[in-house]
Design an enzyme around this catalytic site. Structure first.
Site, PDB file in Angstrom:
ATOM      1  N   ALA A  82     107.841  44.759  90.941  1.00 38.97           N
ATOM      2  CA  ALA A  82     106.863  44.452  91.995  1.00 38.97           C
ATOM      3  C   ALA A  82     107.509  44.282  93.364  1.00 38.97           C
ATOM      4  CB  ALA A  82     106.067  43.205  91.622  1.00 38.97           C
ATOM      5  N   THR A  83     108.763  43.812  93.413  1.00 40.97           N
ATOM      6  CA  THR A  83     109.427  43.675  94.721  1.00 40.97           C
ATOM      7  C   THR A  83     109.570  45.042  95.384  1.00 40.97           C
ATOM      8  OG1 THR A  83     110.600  41.627  94.190  1.00 40.97           O
ATOM      9  CG2 THR A  83     111.587  43.014  95.881  1.00 40.97           C
ATOM     10  N   ASN A 121     101.602  33.209  92.708  1.00 39.91           N
ATOM     11  CA  ASN A 121     102.634  32.924  91.711  1.00 39.91           C
ATOM     12  C   ASN A 121     102.978  31.438  91.603  1.00 39.91           C
ATOM     13  OD1 ASN A 121     103.649  33.924  94.367  1.00 39.91           O
ATOM     14  ND2 ASN A 121     105.576  33.044  93.624  1.00 39.91           N
ATOM     15  N   GLN A 128     100.889  38.967  89.190  1.00 39.92           N
ATOM     16  CA  GLN A 128     100.528  37.789  88.387  1.00 39.92           C
ATOM     17  C   GLN A 128      99.139  37.890  87.760  1.00 39.92           C
ATOM     18  OE1 GLN A 128     102.454  35.229  87.586  1.00 39.92           O
ATOM     19  NE2 GLN A 128     104.177  35.463  88.988  1.00 39.92           N
ATOM     20  N   SER A 151     104.229  44.515  87.875  1.00 39.21           N
ATOM     21  CA  SER A 151     105.540  44.178  87.308  1.00 39.21           C
ATOM     22  C   SER A 151     105.451  44.169  85.788  1.00 39.21           C
ATOM     23  CB  SER A 151     105.970  42.792  87.806  1.00 39.21           C
ATOM     24  OG  SER A 151     107.062  42.312  87.066  1.00 39.21           O
ATOM     25  N   GLY A 152     106.460  44.714  85.109  1.00 35.03           N
ATOM     26  CA  GLY A 152     106.464  44.752  83.648  1.00 35.03           C
ATOM     27  C   GLY A 152     106.732  43.405  83.005  1.00 35.03           C
ATOM     28  N   HIS A 153     107.668  42.639  83.579  1.00 34.55           N
ATOM     29  CA  HIS A 153     108.119  41.430  82.872  1.00 34.55           C
ATOM     30  C   HIS A 153     107.190  40.233  83.043  1.00 34.55           C
ATOM     31  CE1 HIS A 153     110.093  38.875  86.089  1.00 34.55           C
ATOM     32  NE2 HIS A 153     109.963  40.012  86.740  1.00 34.55           N
ATOM     33  N   THR A 174     115.752  59.371  88.296  1.00 32.38           N
ATOM     34  CA  THR A 174     115.389  59.614  86.897  1.00 32.38           C
ATOM     35  C   THR A 174     114.622  58.421  86.345  1.00 32.38           C
ATOM     36  OG1 THR A 174     117.351  60.974  86.579  1.00 32.38           O
ATOM     37  CG2 THR A 174     116.308  60.103  84.588  1.00 32.38           C
ATOM     38  N   CYS A 229     112.066  32.763  92.821  1.00 33.01           N
ATOM     39  CA  CYS A 229     112.840  33.405  93.891  1.00 33.01           C
ATOM     40  C   CYS A 229     113.302  32.398  94.936  1.00 33.01           C
ATOM     41  CB  CYS A 229     111.996  34.474  94.579  1.00 33.01           C
ATOM     42  SG  CYS A 229     111.337  35.657  93.419  1.00 33.01           S
TER      43      CYS A 229
END
Length: 410
Positions: free
Chosen positions: A80-81, A160, A188, A208-210, A248, A334
């Protein structure tokens, strides 16, 4: 080895806004692409490449489905950043010869605010909208801030730090009426609350994946095709991802993000019921046993996986040390290395003394009722001890207004 207590493994993870554990089903889906299915998805001349490309495109469609987007509108990034930077800087660079104004909010994620500050140095004008004491923006203030020079409005869906949900549908309607692009950092909220990019008139959205039980190092940017949104790429190279993000593609991570999105799509209602029940249990039991505990952010207009609480008369950092069996945070991951009170809480008008006492508790898919009850018992016992030691708490009980005290500096 983590200690065990009545089948309860310590420490208990309650920092779901910082990151989430990978869902075992996500891990299982990813593993073959680390081993036998290792092809480059951009290799078009053999079956290894085709196999990887098919997996990438299937994942892309899973991510798109979760927000009501077209598959071609999903651009994979590292997180996301990067997505926030690509959206904000990419729009600014592409349209800066026509317009020079961007609107965002004082409580946005640090990467959005820093991207905007970077653009200010390049001559772009930025308006930082204030938030009300409940953490939500005022729609009239937004309307009045838009000028004929405004190219982009950037407002996150779920904060967040405090978990409040901004009125995206109304914001999107205003932006569409005024002919301004609308970007939202949905990291979020993606997979946790219903988000429809068409119903909300969103032009760009960062994922974001995590944050949704997927792997770290992978994310996506939704970029609308109709009406078409153009962004200047941050990374130049082989022209992958419709030329917007060269490099890639990491097939295993993309497969993980796709599977996490697919699970969220089918289990969102179940996850929401689970999280809401535990939120209410946690908050009600805390309020029954401790006085002067405040929920930061609107109680109803929020994602209930986020409990940001201020405990009057107790320093947040000392509280975190006292409840070390709970993995929690005193700010966003962060910025929590800084001992400054949260800029989000301060922008809500919360005083420094209460902002310093704030702790964020995260509840998620794998949080159990037993863990919540253990957390409540631990918090209540430690709060009583810390308040007994606190001269500030004693002064508050005597009716002294801490805001009016002039502290001596040594």
């Amino acid at each position: 080895m983590n200690p065990q207590l009545n089948n309860l493994t310590l420490p208990i993870y309650m920092d779901y806004q910082a990151t989430t554990p990978i869902d075992p089903r996500v891990m299982e889906a990813m593993l073959p692409y680390f081993t036998t299915k290792f092809g480059n998805p951009h290799s078009r001349s053999h079956s290894f490449g085709w196999e990887a490309e098919n997996a990438v495109e299937e994942a892309r469609s899973m991510v798109a489905k979760l927000i009501g987007a077209d598959t071609k509108e999903i651009i994979f990034t590292s997180g996301a950043t990067e997505s926030n930077n690509l959206a904000i800087k990419g729009i600014a660079k592409f349209y800066s010869n026509k317009k020079n104004h961007i609107i965002t909010v004082v409580s946005e994620h640090k990467c959005v605010l820093d991207a905007c500050r970077h653009l200010e140095q390049e001559g772009i004008k930025i308006t930082y909208l204030p938030i009300k004491p409940n953490g939500i923006i005022d729609l009239e203030t937004l309307k009045n801030a838009i000028t004929d020079q405004t190219m982009l409005v950037s407002v996150m869906v779920v904060n967040n730090e405090i978990g409040v949900v901004q009125p995206l549908k109304e914001i999107g309607k205003i932006c569409r009426e005024k002919g301004v692009f609308f970007h939202s950092d949905i990291a979020q909220g993606f997979g946790k609350i219903p988000i429809d990019v068409n119903a909300f008139n969103i032009d760009l959205a960062s994922i974001s994946g995590h944050k949704i039980y997927g792997p770290k190092g992978i994310g996506a940017l939704y970029v609308r095709k109709k009406p078409r949104v153009r962004v200047t790429p941050l990374i130049n190279g082989g022209g992958q991802e419709r030329g917007m993000r060269s490099g890639t593609l990491p097939t295993p991570l993309i497969v993980g993000l796709g599977m996490a999105a697919e699970i969220a799509y089918s289990e969102m209602e179940k996850d929401t019921k689970h999280v809401n029940y535990l939120f209410d249990r946690f908050l009600n039991n805390i309020h029954k046993r401790i006085s002067e505990v405040y929920l930061n952010g609107d109680k109803n207009q929020r994602y209930k996986g986020n409990l940001n609480l201020s405990f009057a008369g107790v320093e947040g950092e000392s509280m975190i040390l006292a409840i070390k069996d709970l993995a929690v945070s005193s700010g966003s991951a962060c910025t929590s290395a800084s001992l400054e009170p949260s800029y989000v809480l301060r922008s809500m008008g919360i005083g420094e003394e209460l902002a310093h006492t704030a702790i964020r508790f995260g509840i998620g898919r794998f949080t159990t009722e037993q863990e919540v009850d253990y957390a409540v018992n631990l918090i209540c016992s430690k709060i009583d001890k810390l308040r007994a030691l606190s001269p500030l708490w004693e002064m508050m009980q005597e009716g002294i207004d801490l805001k009016k005290i002039k502290w001596a500096v040594h």
